[in-house]
Motif scaffolding. Structure first.
Motif, short mmCIF file in Angstrom:
data_model
loop_
_atom_site.label_atom_id
_atom_site.label_comp_id
_atom_site.label_asym_id
_atom_site.label_seq_id
_atom_site.Cartn_x
_atom_site.Cartn_y
_atom_site.Cartn_z
N ILE A 19 0.81 -1.22 0.00
CA ILE A 19 0.00 0.00 0.00
C ILE A 19 0.84 1.27 0.00
O ILE A 19 0.34 2.34 -0.33
CB ILE A 19 -0.97 0.03 1.20
CG1 ILE A 19 -0.22 0.05 2.52
CG2 ILE A 19 -1.95 -1.11 1.14
CD1 ILE A 19 -1.13 0.17 3.74
N SER A 20 2.12 1.16 0.38
CA SER A 20 2.94 2.36 0.43
C SER A 20 3.47 2.76 -0.93
O SER A 20 3.84 3.92 -1.14
CB SER A 20 4.14 2.13 1.36
OG SER A 20 5.06 1.23 0.78
N CYS A 21 3.52 1.81 -1.89
CA CYS A 21 4.06 2.15 -3.21
C CYS A 21 3.16 3.16 -3.90
O CYS A 21 1.95 3.06 -3.87
CB CYS A 21 4.17 0.89 -4.07
SG CYS A 21 5.38 -0.29 -3.49
N LEU A 22 3.77 4.10 -4.56
CA LEU A 22 3.02 5.16 -5.22
C LEU A 22 1.96 4.64 -6.19
O LEU A 22 0.85 5.14 -6.19
CB LEU A 22 3.99 6.09 -5.98
CG LEU A 22 4.95 6.89 -5.12
CD1 LEU A 22 5.87 7.71 -5.99
CD2 LEU A 22 4.19 7.80 -4.18
N PRO A 23 2.25 3.63 -7.01
CA PRO A 23 1.22 3.16 -7.94
C PRO A 23 -0.03 2.66 -7.23
O PRO A 23 -1.12 2.78 -7.77
CB PRO A 23 1.91 2.02 -8.69
CG PRO A 23 3.35 2.32 -8.57
CD PRO A 23 3.52 2.94 -7.23
N VAL A 24 0.10 2.10 -6.07
CA VAL A 24 -1.07 1.60 -5.36
C VAL A 24 -1.99 2.76 -4.99
O VAL A 24 -3.20 2.72 -5.21
CB VAL A 24 -0.66 0.82 -4.11
CG1 VAL A 24 -1.88 0.40 -3.32
CG2 VAL A 24 0.15 -0.40 -4.51
N VAL A 25 -1.43 3.79 -4.42
CA VAL A 25 -2.23 4.94 -4.01
C VAL A 25 -2.87 5.62 -5.22
O VAL A 25 -4.05 5.96 -5.21
CB VAL A 25 -1.37 5.94 -3.22
CG1 VAL A 25 -2.20 7.15 -2.80
CG2 VAL A 25 -0.78 5.28 -1.99
N TYR A 26 -2.10 5.82 -6.28
CA TYR A 26 -2.61 6.54 -7.43
C TYR A 26 -3.53 5.69 -8.30
O TYR A 26 -4.59 6.13 -8.71
CB TYR A 26 -1.45 7.06 -8.29
CG TYR A 26 -0.52 8.00 -7.56
CD1 TYR A 26 -0.96 8.72 -6.46
CD2 TYR A 26 0.80 8.15 -7.95
CE1 TYR A 26 -0.12 9.57 -5.78
CE2 TYR A 26 1.65 9.01 -7.26
CZ TYR A 26 1.19 9.71 -6.18
OH TYR A 26 2.02 10.55 -5.51
N SER A 81 4.89 5.23 -15.84
CA SER A 81 5.25 3.82 -15.69
C SER A 81 4.53 3.17 -14.51
O SER A 81 4.43 1.94 -14.45
CB SER A 81 6.77 3.67 -15.49
OG SER A 81 7.18 4.17 -14.23
N PHE A 82 4.02 3.97 -13.58
CA PHE A 82 3.35 3.41 -12.39
C PHE A 82 2.22 2.46 -12.77
O PHE A 82 2.10 1.37 -12.24
CB PHE A 82 2.78 4.53 -11.52
CG PHE A 82 3.83 5.35 -10.82
CD1 PHE A 82 5.14 4.90 -10.73
CD2 PHE A 82 3.51 6.56 -10.26
CE1 PHE A 82 6.10 5.65 -10.09
CE2 PHE A 82 4.47 7.32 -9.61
CZ PHE A 82 5.76 6.86 -9.52
N ARG A 83 1.38 2.91 -13.68
CA ARG A 83 0.20 2.12 -14.04
C ARG A 83 0.60 0.78 -14.64
O ARG A 83 0.06 -0.26 -14.25
CB ARG A 83 -0.64 2.92 -15.04
CG ARG A 83 -1.74 2.10 -15.67
CD ARG A 83 -2.40 2.86 -16.79
NE ARG A 83 -3.43 2.05 -17.42
CZ ARG A 83 -4.15 2.47 -18.46
NH1 ARG A 83 -3.97 3.68 -18.94
NH2 ARG A 83 -5.05 1.68 -18.99
N TYR A 84 1.52 0.79 -15.57
CA TYR A 84 1.85 -0.43 -16.29
C TYR A 84 2.67 -1.40 -15.44
O TYR A 84 2.45 -2.61 -15.48
CB TYR A 84 2.58 -0.09 -17.59
CG TYR A 84 1.81 0.92 -18.42
CD1 TYR A 84 0.57 0.58 -18.94
CD2 TYR A 84 2.29 2.20 -18.64
CE1 TYR A 84 -0.17 1.50 -19.68
CE2 TYR A 84 1.56 3.12 -19.38
CZ TYR A 84 0.33 2.77 -19.89
OH TYR A 84 -0.40 3.68 -20.61
N MET A 85 3.58 -0.87 -14.66
CA MET A 85 4.39 -1.74 -13.82
C MET A 85 3.58 -2.30 -12.64
O MET A 85 3.87 -3.36 -12.12
CB MET A 85 5.62 -1.00 -13.31
CG MET A 85 6.61 -0.63 -14.43
SD MET A 85 7.19 -2.06 -15.40
CE MET A 85 6.09 -2.02 -16.83
N PHE A 86 2.55 -1.58 -12.25
CA PHE A 86 1.64 -2.08 -11.21
C PHE A 86 1.06 -3.43 -11.63
O PHE A 86 0.88 -4.34 -10.83
CB PHE A 86 0.54 -1.04 -11.00
CG PHE A 86 -0.53 -1.43 -10.02
CD1 PHE A 86 -0.20 -1.83 -8.74
CD2 PHE A 86 -1.87 -1.36 -10.37
CE1 PHE A 86 -1.19 -2.18 -7.83
CE2 PHE A 86 -2.86 -1.70 -9.46
CZ PHE A 86 -2.52 -2.11 -8.18
N ASN A 87 0.79 -3.57 -12.93
CA ASN A 87 0.20 -4.80 -13.44
C ASN A 87 1.18 -5.97 -13.44
O ASN A 87 0.76 -7.12 -13.57
CB ASN A 87 -0.34 -4.58 -14.86
CG ASN A 87 -1.36 -5.62 -15.27
OD1 ASN A 87 -2.21 -6.00 -14.48
ND2 ASN A 87 -1.26 -6.09 -16.50
#
Length: 465
Positions: A127-134, A311-317
């Motif tokens: 939950i702390s990773c930026l992609p999770v929050v955004y 890159s947050f969105r794609y690497m989140f996957n």
């Protein structure tokens, strides 16, 4: 456990709880919320892809246009959530849906690994990773894809750990769901090499899975999407040119403090590698390479770059495969790791989590100013006896922001405006994409200062005589 679960759900609802926010990657966020808020889903589905309304007259959609790259899976999921919970506000539908997904992942991990402090610590890292929050605060299909993939990895681990055929059937069902959520998820089929091939060949469930897989892909036809997008772009959807500028950015996102660095270090140090975990991290790297070869949007192609933030969105996957490395790894009994890295990770995670709230609020204010406020101002204009026809070059935004039946909404094209003689015609030119000078021989334009902003120019326009 309950405290951490509440914390996780608060990540989705606390930031922007009263602000109209759909999230970055706006076209994708808007189409998901738009489709999920309709009374009937069927008119907005074509060949398993989403369609969006492009002309709404007298409160009814009279024409639609296709969003070729978007499977309807996430929109259908949100549509179901909206109907079950009677969510009326469109900008809250994805928040309800994402909170349910997030909560399910939390609960399942706590149930399966309740005696493992590592699993709880992982959730803090998660939950702390930026992609999770955004991403979880956005209406993006990666939310559904990530959660299904994570539960699939957990199910696969339970089957291999306990040799329970029920978990294998669950894994097959989740894998089928994964490949109809996003076409990139076909790479998850390679995880089946973790299972003994002889036991797979003897399993009737596997044969049924193969049949359903072939049937689903024949119906959906992922290559059809690639063909449509290639025609739209005028070039291939896969290219070494994309890889050159995308791969370094994707890779660097795992080595930046404001990216996935904490999660990466924690996962790599928490477990010793096993044969299965090395296979999963190899698939994870292959997934990143696959993303790098595929185009990520018209702007990325024209600019020849992709930002760290994008890159947050794609690497989140890709994260379920990285988390799988830890789940399938061997225990690390290093006492220094437990005494130092655990507490340090928790401290950094908590810092990042609350620090990101302010940034999300800033995103919310910016989105409202640049996207939504103009429609709120138009709704307040005196109507009199004359209806208003809004021509918007990002028509979904007006569709989401105005339900007034006295206001018709029409898509504005770069080379065509559909003038309505019996109405007050207003053009919303977002980001100056439309060159109004090219229409000067046909229409007269009058800038409306009180409705315009830095990113949005609004005009009255009428025919020249």
């Amino acid at each position: 456990m309950g405290i951490i679960l509440v914390l996780g759900l608060a990540i989705v609802f606390k930031p922007l709880q009263s602000i109209k926010f759909y999230g970055f990657e706006y076209e994708d966020s808007f189409i998901s919320s738009h489709v999920s808020s309709q009374e009937n889903l069927i008119p907005f589905i074509k060949e398993f892809r989403t369609q969006g309304c492009e002309s709404r007259v007298n409160g009814k959609c009279i024409s639609v246009s296709s969003y070729t790259g978007h499977y309807v899976s996430y929109s259908a999921y949100l549509f179901t959530v909206a109907k079950i919970f009677d969510v009326q506000n469109q900008y809250l539908i994805h928040k309800f849906g994402n909170a349910l997904l997030f909560g399910l992942c939390f609960l399942l991990i706590f149930v399966l690994y309740k005696d493992n402090l590592l699993g709880i610590t992982l959730m803090f890292s998660f939950i702390s990773c930026l992609p999770v929050v955004y991403v979880l605060n956005s209406g993006l299909i990666e939310n559904l894809s990530f959660c299904v993939a994570l539960i699939f990895i957990l199910s696969l681990h339970q089957h291999i750990l306990k040799r329970n055929k029920l978990w294998l059937w669950v894994s097959f069902a989740l894998l089928l769901l994964l490949v109809v959520v996003k076409r990139e998820n076909l790479i998850y089929l390679s995880t089946l090499i973790l299972i003994n091939p002889k036991s797979l060949a003897r399993n009737l469930g596997f044969l049924f899975f193969i049949f359903c897989l072939i049937l689903s892909q024949y119906i959906i036809n992922p290559f059809y999407t690639e063909g449509l997008e290639a025609n739209y772009l005028g070039r291939s959807t896969f290219s070494i040119d994309y890889f050159i500028f995308q791969f370094p950015t994707y890779l660097v996102s795992f080595f930046r403090f404001d990216g996935f660095f904490i999660l990466l270090i924690f996962i790599l140090l928490s477990k010793k590698p096993s044969k299965n975990s090395l296979i999963l991290i190899s698939i994870w790297l292959a997934f990143i390479i696959l993303y790098s070869f595929h185009y990520r949007g018209q702007y990325a192609i024209e600019a020849g770059k992709i930002t760290h933030f994008e890159s947050f969105r794609y690497m989140f996957n890709t994260l379920p495969l990285l988390i799988g490395y830890m789940i399938f790894g061997k225990k690390n009994n290093n006492q220094i790791f437990k005494n130092i890295v655990y507490p340090l990770t928790l401290i950094m995670c908590l810092f990042l989590t609350f620090n990101n709230f302010d940034m999300l609020k800033e995103f919310g204010r910016e989105e409202f100013t640049e996207y939504h406020s103009v429609n709120k101002k138009i709704d307040l204009l005196p109507k009199g006896d004359k209806k208003i026809a809004i021509h918007d070059n990002f028509v979904l935004i007006s569709m989401l922001n105005s339900n007034n039946k006295l206001i018709d909404i029409i898509s504005a094209q770069k080379n065509y405006l559909e003038f309505h003689k019996d109405k007050e015609n207003i053009l919303i030119n977002r980001f100056d994409i439309i060159d109004i000078d090219s229409f000067n021989e046909v229409y007269e334009f009058e800038l409306i200062d009180e409705l315009s902003s830095n990113g949005v120019k609004v005009y009255y326009f009428k025919e020249c005589f």
